[in-house]
Enzyme design. Sequence first.
Site, short mmCIF file in Angstrom:
data_model
loop_
_atom_site.label_atom_id
_atom_site.label_comp_id
_atom_site.label_asym_id
_atom_site.label_seq_id
_atom_site.Cartn_x
_atom_site.Cartn_y
_atom_site.Cartn_z
N LYS A 120 27.45 -10.53 83.37
CA LYS A 120 28.93 -9.93 83.71
C LYS A 120 28.77 -8.97 84.77
O LYS A 120 28.48 -7.67 84.58
CB LYS A 120 29.66 -9.57 82.54
CG LYS A 120 31.21 -9.31 82.91
CD LYS A 120 31.84 -8.50 81.92
CE LYS A 120 31.63 -7.01 81.93
NZ LYS A 120 32.28 -6.44 83.40
N GLY A 122 35.22 -10.08 84.44
CA GLY A 122 36.01 -9.40 83.49
C GLY A 122 35.84 -7.92 83.42
O GLY A 122 35.03 -7.06 84.13
N GLU A 155 20.58 1.77 81.48
CA GLU A 155 20.24 2.78 82.78
C GLU A 155 21.29 3.19 83.05
O GLU A 155 22.27 2.71 83.82
CB GLU A 155 19.45 1.71 83.63
CG GLU A 155 18.72 2.16 84.82
CD GLU A 155 19.69 2.94 85.89
OE1 GLU A 155 19.61 4.13 85.94
OE2 GLU A 155 20.08 1.96 86.52
N CYS A 167 22.07 6.26 91.11
CA CYS A 167 21.77 7.05 89.98
C CYS A 167 20.62 8.03 90.08
O CYS A 167 20.44 8.98 89.44
CB CYS A 167 21.88 6.30 88.71
SG CYS A 167 20.61 4.88 88.78
N GLU A 179 27.54 14.22 87.14
CA GLU A 179 27.11 13.12 88.50
C GLU A 179 28.33 12.86 89.17
O GLU A 179 29.24 12.42 88.82
CB GLU A 179 26.66 12.12 87.75
CG GLU A 179 26.13 10.83 88.74
CD GLU A 179 25.48 9.61 88.09
OE1 GLU A 179 24.34 9.18 88.48
OE2 GLU A 179 26.12 9.22 86.98
#
Length: 492
Positions: free
Chosen positions: A187, A218, A261, A295, A394
Amino acid sequence: MPEPYAFSTQLYIDGRRADGESDKRVVVRNPATEEVVAEVAQSSVADVRRAIEAARRAFDEGPWPRMRWAERAAVLLRLAEELERRLPELVALNMAEAGSVRWLAESLQTRMPVAHLRDMAERVMPAFAWERPMDPTFAPGTAVFQGVVRREAFGVCALIPAYNFPFFLSMMKLIPALAAGCTVVLKPAPATPLESLLLGDFADAAELPAGVLNIVTGDAGAGRELTTHPMVDLVSFTGSDAVGRMVHSQAAGSTKKVILELGGKSASIVRADADLDGAVRAAFSGITTHAGQGCSLLTRSLVHASVHDEFVERLHTALAAVRVGDPADEATTMGPLISEAQRDKVEKLIRAGEEEGAGIVCGGGRPTGLDRGYFVEPTLFVDVDNAMTIARTEFFGPVGVVIPFRDDEEAVRIANDSPYGLSGAVWSADTVTAYELATRIRTGTVTINGGSAGVSPRTPFGGYKQSGLGREWGEFGLDEYLQTKSVNWAAR
């Protein structure tokens, strides 16, 4: 666009394209122009369930988990060949839906996943210990026992990547799952589904058995179905730490394995004897690469007080030369954020930094002359305390902070004083001391003096603390998608 690109707007379930049962559509916009790139089928809960059931049948009854590893590797190589043939389409599509500048679209976003795919089929799978004998065990007065330790596919996997590196992140989950013999429901993120949906065409060309790969779209509702459905055995999620905790909680109800992650606020320690040019380049990259939407990017520069001012001056000069704009323009060196909502979040955090007393050296606003697109100027903060919001949160935007330190102990303390632990760096002419510092930083990856393997499949990727659970890439990623079984018998 510089080249035409192909995409599908349909779901991919049980080896077939489908429009889905819902009348709703997912609107995909080019973040640099705000123009609609495509309207994609929106999965209903029933569509997601059909995909899960197809993956379950393919695992329980189909050939994929029961193939020898060499047979699966042959299919993966055919998949790699098809991806290589259509790389120009993927590059153009990535620039359109994710807003990547060309060098990034051509490298990490598209070519690197194909390199990982080939490495899995050609290096990792042939050398992996799929089955190994146990040493005979003598039980006094009874018998000698022998056996084998087998590594077997975990089962049906729900793969949920983030929007920033849509094809790369999808492949980093799909490659080890398929290599292990798992079946999957993928997804992609609502903002960037097109590259992942195209994988259905590639699967057909590679003759992947029906039901092994299923692709749905979705929002949170589809994600919740994947994380809670009892037929799903494993969930792999990449995204924010807040959503990651939610995924973990939802999966706990049926004791699924979870690979996470998540976020990062990675620190680069710059000692007094550091190569400032290299350290500045790393900080510059951490702020500007994909507009800071990564990230593991180095976004906290911890700089020794004796070289702090010079470091800031050099970084300011580099950031001032950045050309922000549409990635379709070859002169652009930094593109947009993914959406208006993400830009609003970044701008709110910038204002929070100012209110807390930090100083802006450069940036802080929107580039002049760009009336459309979700752009923010490269922004650098100084006079930052590690307790400030901008040092702990972040951004996922083109913003960096510089924090001075007096000695190594203080540098390590600041680096580790974070809820995250994904990446980090040490810069010093004293490589022995640099290595000692690296061992003390609580993160999954640390580079010394820029000596990085990058996104090599030979290195594990993952984090400590709220940066996640598990490891990805290469044999380390493959291991996450395998169960361990011991089969024992009496020798006499």
